[in-house]
Design a protein around this motif. Structure first.
Motif, PDB file in Angstrom:
ATOM      1  N   ARG A 286      41.647   3.229 -22.504  1.00 41.80           N
ATOM      2  CA  ARG A 286      40.829   2.010 -22.438  1.00 41.80           C
ATOM      3  C   ARG A 286      39.731   2.034 -23.501  1.00 41.80           C
TER       4      ARG A 286
ATOM      5  N   CYS B 229      40.776   7.247 -11.598  1.00 42.60           N
ATOM      6  CA  CYS B 229      41.980   7.122 -12.405  1.00 42.60           C
ATOM      7  C   CYS B 229      42.135   8.383 -13.256  1.00 42.60           C
TER       8      CYS B 229
ATOM      9  N   THR C 246      43.806   7.515 -18.817  1.00 38.90           N
ATOM     10  CA  THR C 246      43.618   6.070 -18.645  1.00 38.90           C
ATOM     11  C   THR C 246      42.260   5.652 -19.208  1.00 38.90           C
TER      12      THR C 246
END
Length: 253
Positions: free
Chosen positions: A218, A210, A214
């Protein structure tokens, strides 16, 4: 030579012991492993098992019965000598230290199992037994992993105090635990990969396939949920220990 740990309970001393001096190994090792042996019991065990009172010893505690090494060296040329009392093994180390005995247990398919640090004599087997048991607590159920205490010290610290482990998990990961399972798994999985990558967001992104943003987002969300910053050493330690507590809790069901 190999035998089944746990089969038949107490096992006899090795073939180097004379027939007249032989006693069940469990009767000789029991007080030592319990940490309650008196000096005369240490001497009797040494004589009965044909082992030196002082030497480089380690203790292995298995979670299930298994086929295990027994006797002198088990044919590996290392010179290690084994004695077993049920699922608890005592090994007098040979030239290769712990690596040979740990490897032989793995090759035999034994496990899960915890291995103590090296101690300096038979009188210290009680301490070694407790430390090996702490290492065993870190093993996942149904696995065949053989782990030394040194490689699992933080996790063993958490596992050996379940009441504190539960409190730590609730305090640090409480808001995380109420999320939907899939969402929680995504955040926890990202944290695990980030830690395995040495705190590198870029490497974690490659592993997770990813974008690095991202991963960053997170981790920031996880920080908000736990009220712990991953960039502050003390708070990072709390987060990592809580992660160990979460793994152990999941493993225990």
């Amino acid at each position: 030579m190999r035998r089944d740990a746990g089969a038949g309970g107490q096992q006899r001393a090795g073939p180097e012991t004379s027939a007249g001096a032989q006693q069940p190994a469990g009767a000789l090792l029991g007080p030592l492993l319990a940490g309650s042996a008196q000096p005369h019991q240490v001497r009797r065990a040494a004589q009965g098992l044909g082992l030196p009172e002082r030497g480089r010893y380690a203790v292995v505690v298995l979670g299930t019965a298994a086929t295990v090494p027994d006797g002198d060296g088990d044919g590996d040329g290392d010179g290690a000598r084994w004695c077993w009392c049920g699922e608890v093994g005592v090994v007098l180390l040979g030239r290769g230290g712990l690596a040979g005995p740990v490897g032989s247990l793995g090759e035999a398919g034994a496990g899960p199992g915890g291995v103590s640090p090296v101690v300096g004599g038979l009188a210290e087997l009680g301490l070694a037994r407790r430390l090996a048991g702490a290492a065993l607590l870190t093993c996942g159920p149904g696995t065949h992993e053989i782990v030394t205490l040194e490689e699992r010290l933080p996790t063993a610290l958490v596992a050996s105090r379940p009441e504190l482990s539960a409190r730590l998990l609730a305090e640090v990961f409480g808001p995380l635990l109420v999320l939907e399972p899939a969402e929680r798994a995504l955040l926890v999985g990202t944290l695990e990969v980030w830690l395995e990558c040495g705190g590198s967001v870029g490497r974690a992104a490659v592993r997770l396939r990813c974008h690095r943003n991202t991963v960053f987002n997170r981790l920031r969300r996880l920080e908000r949920l736990t009220s712990r910053s991953l960039s502050h050493p003390r708070e990072l330690v709390e987060t990592v220990l809580a992660l160990d507590a979460l793994r152990l809790s999941a493993a225990r069901g």
